[in-house]
Scaffold this motif. Sequence first.
Motif, PDB file in Angstrom:
ATOM      1  N   SER A  43       3.584  19.213 -44.176  1.00  0.00           N
ATOM      2  CA  SER A  43       4.290  20.854 -43.586  1.00  0.00           C
ATOM      3  C   SER A  43       4.735  20.053 -41.922  1.00  0.00           C
ATOM      4  N   PHE A  44       4.306  19.568 -41.409  1.00  0.00           N
ATOM      5  CA  PHE A  44       4.205  19.455 -40.232  1.00  0.00           C
ATOM      6  C   PHE A  44       6.142  18.772 -39.741  1.00  0.00           C
ATOM      7  N   PHE A  45       6.650  18.444 -40.544  1.00  0.00           N
ATOM      8  CA  PHE A  45       7.990  18.117 -39.927  1.00  0.00           C
ATOM      9  C   PHE A  45       8.522  19.300 -40.149  1.00  0.00           C
ATOM     10  N   SER A  46       8.322  20.808 -40.699  1.00  0.00           N
ATOM     11  CA  SER A  46       9.088  21.873 -39.973  1.00  0.00           C
ATOM     12  C   SER A  46       7.152  22.018 -39.068  1.00  0.00           C
ATOM     13  N   PRO A  47       8.156  22.541 -37.806  1.00  0.00           N
ATOM     14  CA  PRO A  47       7.028  23.227 -37.508  1.00  0.00           C
ATOM     15  C   PRO A  47       6.754  24.771 -37.319  1.00  0.00           C
ATOM     16  N   GLU A  48       7.658  25.125 -37.829  1.00  0.00           N
ATOM     17  CA  GLU A  48       7.587  27.213 -38.269  1.00  0.00           C
ATOM     18  C   GLU A  48       6.270  26.643 -39.320  1.00  0.00           C
ATOM     19  N   THR A 137       2.109  21.675 -30.994  1.00  0.00           N
ATOM     20  CA  THR A 137       1.542  21.304 -30.512  1.00  0.00           C
ATOM     21  C   THR A 137       0.811  20.535 -29.618  1.00  0.00           C
ATOM     22  N   GLN A 138       0.198  20.852 -30.407  1.00  0.00           N
ATOM     23  CA  GLN A 138      -2.357  20.745 -30.098  1.00  0.00           C
ATOM     24  C   GLN A 138      -2.062  19.416 -31.240  1.00  0.00           C
ATOM     25  N   THR A 139      -1.283  19.503 -32.116  1.00  0.00           N
ATOM     26  CA  THR A 139      -0.560  17.804 -32.749  1.00  0.00           C
ATOM     27  C   THR A 139       0.078  16.537 -31.735  1.00  0.00           C
ATOM     28  N   LEU A 140       1.223  17.306 -31.682  1.00  0.00           N
ATOM     29  CA  LEU A 140       1.503  16.890 -31.077  1.00  0.00           C
ATOM     30  C   LEU A 140       0.384  16.494 -29.431  1.00  0.00           C
ATOM     31  N   THR A 141       0.105  17.074 -29.154  1.00  0.00           N
ATOM     32  CA  THR A 141      -1.006  16.242 -27.457  1.00  0.00           C
ATOM     33  C   THR A 141      -2.006  15.601 -28.143  1.00  0.00           C
ATOM     34  N   LEU A 142      -2.748  15.704 -29.343  1.00  0.00           N
ATOM     35  CA  LEU A 142      -3.871  14.921 -29.751  1.00  0.00           C
ATOM     36  C   LEU A 142      -3.127  13.668 -30.139  1.00  0.00           C
ATOM     37  N   PHE A 143      -1.734  13.248 -30.828  1.00  0.00           N
ATOM     38  CA  PHE A 143      -1.911  12.124 -31.028  1.00  0.00           C
ATOM     39  C   PHE A 143      -0.707  11.673 -30.651  1.00  0.00           C
TER      40      PHE A 143
END
Length: 207
Positions: A43-48, A137-143
Amino acid sequence: RDRSNCNESGKLMALLQVKKRLMAMAGLVLTAYLIFHMLTNLSFFSPEQYQAFYDFYNQPLIRWPLWLLVAASLVFHVIVAVQIRLHNSKARVQAYQHRQHHFIPAWLVSIVITLILLFIVWHMAQMWSFGGADIYTQTLTLFSSVWQLLIYLGGVLLIGLHLQHSLTNVLQTLGKTSKQFYWISTAIVVLLVVGFAIVPILAYWKA
């Protein structure tokens, strides 16, 4: 005395078979959770949708029972696996090892399993640190870190290798020995590894 020894040996083998079946069932619970976790990650493909899912998932009455089930299955699976390995190491006949087509050294298996457990603990700690209104955003920051990406991909690959080996053993323990089940388990492992790898790679690319 001989009859007594035979009875004790029979009871030990029966108990070992029960433990193997229970360990197999615990492994299936963990595999089912991995499939669930991988599918929800997509579901990461859709941020919402990604945020909506974790808002739902992080509710105490959902998150805690699921985590307790997974943690109990993992602990039981590891404990019984160690007991079986210790039993086999005492009872192993050297000639039997050489007849195996795909013999893997015990020390290598131990290293791989240790690395998998370390990765699971590391990843669970990361998941517990996630929360709030912007998990995407936390996932983006982590990776965004190449090291985090490589550790995650390495851990997923090790889990895939372990699953490829263990699912075959689980199916044999449960009496499923046909080649059809082997290819089904292989397909599941490949899909899991690819599914888990997509999100961190996409997050690293977007970051």
